[in-house]
Design a protein around this motif. Structure first.
Motif, PDB file in Angstrom:
ATOM      1  N   ILE A  16      42.620  40.295  22.255  1.00  0.00           N
ATOM      2  CA  ILE A  16      41.580  40.010  23.245  1.00  0.00           C
ATOM      3  C   ILE A  16      42.026  40.396  24.653  1.00  0.00           C
ATOM      4  CG2 ILE A  16      40.268  38.144  24.361  1.00  0.00           C
ATOM      5  CD1 ILE A  16      40.358  36.664  21.652  1.00  0.00           C
ATOM      6  N   CYS A  17      43.263  40.080  24.999  1.00  0.00           N
ATOM      7  CA  CYS A  17      43.699  40.185  26.394  1.00  0.00           C
ATOM      8  C   CYS A  17      44.316  41.521  26.776  1.00  0.00           C
ATOM      9  CB  CYS A  17      44.703  39.076  26.696  1.00  0.00           C
ATOM     10  SG  CYS A  17      44.022  37.402  26.583  1.00  0.00           S
ATOM     11  N   LYS A  18      45.012  42.180  25.842  1.00  0.00           N
ATOM     12  CA  LYS A  18      45.750  43.378  26.223  1.00  0.00           C
ATOM     13  C   LYS A  18      44.869  44.545  26.659  1.00  0.00           C
ATOM     14  CE  LYS A  18      49.528  44.636  24.096  1.00  0.00           C
ATOM     15  NZ  LYS A  18      50.545  44.949  23.057  1.00  0.00           N
ATOM     16  N   PRO A  19      43.754  44.851  25.982  1.00  0.00           N
ATOM     17  CA  PRO A  19      42.968  46.020  26.404  1.00  0.00           C
ATOM     18  C   PRO A  19      42.519  45.981  27.859  1.00  0.00           C
ATOM     19  CG  PRO A  19      42.341  45.356  24.200  1.00  0.00           C
ATOM     20  CD  PRO A  19      43.252  44.296  24.706  1.00  0.00           C
ATOM     21  N   PRO A  20      41.922  44.875  28.361  1.00  0.00           N
ATOM     22  CA  PRO A  20      41.546  44.885  29.781  1.00  0.00           C
ATOM     23  C   PRO A  20      42.748  44.971  30.718  1.00  0.00           C
ATOM     24  CG  PRO A  20      41.154  42.715  28.796  1.00  0.00           C
ATOM     25  CD  PRO A  20      41.436  43.659  27.685  1.00  0.00           C
ATOM     26  N   LEU A  21      43.871  44.384  30.336  1.00  0.00           N
ATOM     27  CA  LEU A  21      45.065  44.475  31.178  1.00  0.00           C
ATOM     28  C   LEU A  21      45.557  45.908  31.278  1.00  0.00           C
ATOM     29  CD1 LEU A  21      47.001  41.306  29.945  1.00  0.00           C
ATOM     30  CD2 LEU A  21      45.992  41.631  32.206  1.00  0.00           C
ATOM     31  N   VAL A  22      45.531  46.622  30.153  1.00  0.00           N
ATOM     32  CA  VAL A  22      45.971  48.020  30.140  1.00  0.00           C
ATOM     33  C   VAL A  22      45.057  48.877  31.015  1.00  0.00           C
ATOM     34  CG1 VAL A  22      46.207  50.071  28.684  1.00  0.00           C
ATOM     35  CG2 VAL A  22      47.103  47.868  27.897  1.00  0.00           C
ATOM     36  N   VAL A  23      43.772  48.568  31.007  1.00  0.00           N
ATOM     37  CA  VAL A  23      42.802  49.335  31.794  1.00  0.00           C
ATOM     38  C   VAL A  23      42.934  49.018  33.283  1.00  0.00           C
ATOM     39  CG1 VAL A  23      40.334  49.630  32.273  1.00  0.00           C
ATOM     40  CG2 VAL A  23      41.155  49.589  29.911  1.00  0.00           C
ATOM     41  N   LEU A  24      43.118  47.735  33.616  1.00  0.00           N
ATOM     42  CA  LEU A  24      43.033  47.309  35.006  1.00  0.00           C
ATOM     43  C   LEU A  24      44.314  47.537  35.799  1.00  0.00           C
ATOM     44  CD1 LEU A  24      41.088  43.947  34.567  1.00  0.00           C
ATOM     45  CD2 LEU A  24      40.231  46.050  35.619  1.00  0.00           C
ATOM     46  N   SER A  49      48.677  34.439  41.678  1.00  0.00           N
ATOM     47  CA  SER A  49      47.305  34.823  41.333  1.00  0.00           C
ATOM     48  C   SER A  49      46.890  34.103  40.055  1.00  0.00           C
ATOM     49  CB  SER A  49      47.209  36.340  41.123  1.00  0.00           C
ATOM     50  OG  SER A  49      45.951  36.704  40.591  1.00  0.00           O
ATOM     51  N   HIS A  50      45.587  33.840  39.944  1.00  0.00           N
ATOM     52  CA  HIS A  50      45.076  33.294  38.685  1.00  0.00           C
ATOM     53  C   HIS A  50      45.200  34.314  37.555  1.00  0.00           C
ATOM     54  CE1 HIS A  50      43.612  29.516  40.221  1.00  0.00           C
ATOM     55  NE2 HIS A  50      42.943  30.114  41.186  1.00  0.00           N
ATOM     56  N   ALA A  51      45.403  35.585  37.901  1.00  0.00           N
ATOM     57  CA  ALA A  51      45.526  36.623  36.877  1.00  0.00           C
ATOM     58  C   ALA A  51      46.964  36.809  36.408  1.00  0.00           C
ATOM     59  CB  ALA A  51      44.991  37.961  37.417  1.00  0.00           C
ATOM     60  N   ASP A  52      47.937  36.298  37.150  1.00  0.00           N
ATOM     61  CA  ASP A  52      49.325  36.655  36.799  1.00  0.00           C
ATOM     62  C   ASP A  52      49.835  36.020  35.505  1.00  0.00           C
ATOM     63  OD1 ASP A  52      50.716  34.151  37.478  1.00  0.00           O
ATOM     64  OD2 ASP A  52      50.596  34.727  39.580  1.00  0.00           O
ATOM     65  N   PRO A  53      49.318  34.862  35.028  1.00  0.00           N
ATOM     66  CA  PRO A  53      49.790  34.404  33.712  1.00  0.00           C
ATOM     67  C   PRO A  53      49.480  35.398  32.593  1.00  0.00           C
ATOM     68  CG  PRO A  53      48.745  32.596  34.884  1.00  0.00           C
ATOM     69  CD  PRO A  53      48.460  33.840  35.670  1.00  0.00           C
ATOM     70  N   PHE A  54      48.321  36.060  32.679  1.00  0.00           N
ATOM     71  CA  PHE A  54      47.960  37.043  31.653  1.00  0.00           C
ATOM     72  C   PHE A  54      48.833  38.293  31.785  1.00  0.00           C
ATOM     73  CE2 PHE A  54      44.202  34.493  32.564  1.00  0.00           C
ATOM     74  CZ  PHE A  54      43.854  34.057  31.302  1.00  0.00           C
ATOM     75  N   ALA A  55      49.031  38.744  33.030  1.00  0.00           N
ATOM     76  CA  ALA A  55      49.844  39.944  33.251  1.00  0.00           C
ATOM     77  C   ALA A  55      51.297  39.691  32.853  1.00  0.00           C
ATOM     78  CB  ALA A  55      49.750  40.372  34.715  1.00  0.00           C
ATOM     79  N   LEU A 173      39.644  48.583  42.388  1.00  0.00           N
ATOM     80  CA  LEU A 173      40.007  49.933  42.834  1.00  0.00           C
ATOM     81  C   LEU A 173      40.673  49.886  44.198  1.00  0.00           C
ATOM     82  CD1 LEU A 173      36.775  51.836  41.731  1.00  0.00           C
ATOM     83  CD2 LEU A 173      38.994  51.772  40.565  1.00  0.00           C
ATOM     84  N   PRO A 174      41.695  50.731  44.401  1.00  0.00           N
ATOM     85  CA  PRO A 174      42.342  51.580  43.405  1.00  0.00           C
ATOM     86  C   PRO A 174      43.115  50.730  42.390  1.00  0.00           C
ATOM     87  CG  PRO A 174      43.611  51.596  45.412  1.00  0.00           C
ATOM     88  CD  PRO A 174      42.361  50.825  45.716  1.00  0.00           C
ATOM     89  N   ARG A 175      43.447  51.344  41.252  1.00  0.00           N
ATOM     90  CA  ARG A 175      44.133  50.629  40.179  1.00  0.00           C
ATOM     91  C   ARG A 175      45.476  50.103  40.663  1.00  0.00           C
ATOM     92  NH1 ARG A 175      46.507  53.278  34.885  1.00  0.00           N
ATOM     93  NH2 ARG A 175      46.466  51.540  33.385  1.00  0.00           N
ATOM     94  N   LYS A 176      45.730  48.833  40.384  1.00  0.00           N
ATOM     95  CA  LYS A 176      46.929  48.168  40.879  1.00  0.00           C
ATOM     96  C   LYS A 176      48.090  48.328  39.896  1.00  0.00           C
ATOM     97  CE  LYS A 176      44.378  46.687  44.237  1.00  0.00           C
ATOM     98  NZ  LYS A 176      43.087  47.269  43.809  1.00  0.00           N
ATOM     99  N   THR A 177      49.307  48.107  40.401  1.00  0.00           N
ATOM    100  CA  THR A 177      50.513  48.134  39.575  1.00  0.00           C
ATOM    101  C   THR A 177      51.092  46.734  39.495  1.00  0.00           C
ATOM    102  OG1 THR A 177      51.035  50.413  40.198  1.00  0.00           O
ATOM    103  CG2 THR A 177      52.836  49.079  39.303  1.00  0.00           C
TER     104      THR A 177
END
Length: 279
Positions: A16-24, A49-55, A173-177
Motif C-alpha cells: 500500500i505505502c511503497k508505490p506512492p513513496l517511490v513516486v513522490l 513531518s507527519h510524512a517522515d514515519p512512512f519515508a 513539485l519539484p520532486r523531493k529527496t
C-alpha cells in the motif's frame, strides 16, 4: 543483509505505502552498514513531518530489519487500524501506567525478542524554528539501559519538504529527496548498571540526541544550534511573557482609570476656585 521474516500484514502495508513513496520522493539513503544484522536494537530518529514515519519505514524495511514503531495502546484495540497495528507487530505504549518502565514493557520485550524498535525521542514533530532536533524524552534511554541493546542514531531530511511540519498540504513539485543517515551505535556503556535516576536518564538522552543531531548536520552541511530547542522551557518562558504582558495591561488600565478619575476632580477644583474668585 539477510531479510528476516516479515509476515502478511507488513507485506500488505508495504504494498500500500511503497508505490506512492517511490513516486513522490527520491532517495539518498546512507549508513545501512550500521544497522545490526541480528539481535534486538533501537533506532532513535528525528521527527520533522507527519510524512517522515512512512519515508523512514521505507528505508528501514529495505534494510531487511523491519521497524516496530511505538504507538498509543488505544490504537491497537479495534478497527482496521488496530488490526494493522497488531498484524505488523507495532508496539503499544501504556501511558496510563504510573510506572515509567512498565509503560515501555512491550518495547523491552520486543528488543529482547530481537526486533528493531523505533523511537522518536522528541515525542512529537520538532518545533525548532529551523527544524533541528529538540530536547528528547527519556523513553529510548530507559529501554536501552534496561536491555543494553545498541542504539542507532538516525537522521532524516526531505519528508519535511514534501509535507512541511504542522502543514496540511503536500508540496509535491519539484520532486523531493528523502535523505537518511544512520550512524554507529551511541556509546551508553558509562550509564550501565546504575540506578535510573532522572539525571542519569537525562544525560543518556542528551547523548542520544547529540548523536542524531550530528547525523543531521552531516546531511544538511551546517551546524545545529549549540543549545537544542526545549519546548518545556519555551512554554515556561511563554507563560512568563504572558504574565508580564497581563501585568503591564493591568498597570496601563489602572493608569487610564486614574486619569479618568482625575478629570472630574480637577474640574471640581476649578469650580471651587472660580466660585471663590467670584465672591
Amino acid at each position: 543483509m539477510p531479510r528476516r521474516r516479515i509476515g502478511f500484514w507488513y507485506r500488505l502495508a508495504a504494498v500500500i505505502c511503497k508505490p506512492p513513496l517511490v513516486v513522490l520522493i527520491k532517495r539518498d539513503w546512507r549508513g545501512s552498514e550500521n544497522i545490526p544484522a541480528a539481535g534486538g536494537f533501537i533506532t532513535a530518529v528525528n521527527h520533522n513531518s507527519h510524512a517522515d514515519p512512512f519515508a523512514y519505514a521505507h528505508y528501514q524495511y529495505n534494510s531487511g530489519r523491519v521497524p516496530r514503531f511505538l504507538a498509543k495502546s488505544g490504537l491497537f484495540k479495534k478497527g482496521f487500524v488496530g488490526t494493522m497495528m497488531r498484524g505488523t507487530g507495532q508496539i503499544p505504549v501504556y501511558r496510563e501506567t504510573t510506572d515509567a518502565l512498565s509503560a515501555f514493557r512491550a518495547a523491552i520485550d520486543a528488543v529482547e525478542r530481537g526486533e528493531c524498535v523505533v523511537f522518536y525521542p522528541e515525542g512529537t514533530i520538532t518545533r525548532d524554528p529551523d527544524q533541528w532536533p529538540m530536547t528528547g524524552k527519556t523513553g529510548a534511554a530507559r529501554v536501552a539501559l534496561q536491555t543494553k541493546c545498541p542504539v542507532i542514531p538516525v537522521a532524516q531530511w526531505g519528508a519535511n519538504e514534501l509535507l512541511p511540519p504542522y502543514a496540511g498540504k503536500l508540496n509535491v513539485l519539484p520532486r523531493k529527496t528523502h535523505h537518511v543517515l544512520a550512524g554507529p551505535p551511541v556509546d551508553l556503556t558509562r550509564f550501565y548498571d546504575q540506578e535510573m535516576s532522572p539525571d542519569l536518564l537525562k544525560e543518556a538522552t542528551e547523548a542520544i540526541m547529540a548523536a542524531i543531531t550530528r547525523q543531521l548536520e552531516d546531511i544538511r552541511g551546517e551546524k545545529a544550534p549549540k543549545t537544542p530547542y526545549d519546548p518545556r522551557q519555551e512554554r515556561i518562558e511563554q507563560r512568563r511573557r504572558t504574565a508580564a504582558e497581563e501585568a503591564q495591561d493591568a498597570r496601563d488600565a489602572q493608569h487610564a482609570l486614574d486619569a479618568l478619575n482625575a478629570v472630574p476632580e480637577a474640574a471640581q477644583a476649578r469650580e471651587v476656585q472660580e466660585e471663590g474668585q467670584g465672591k
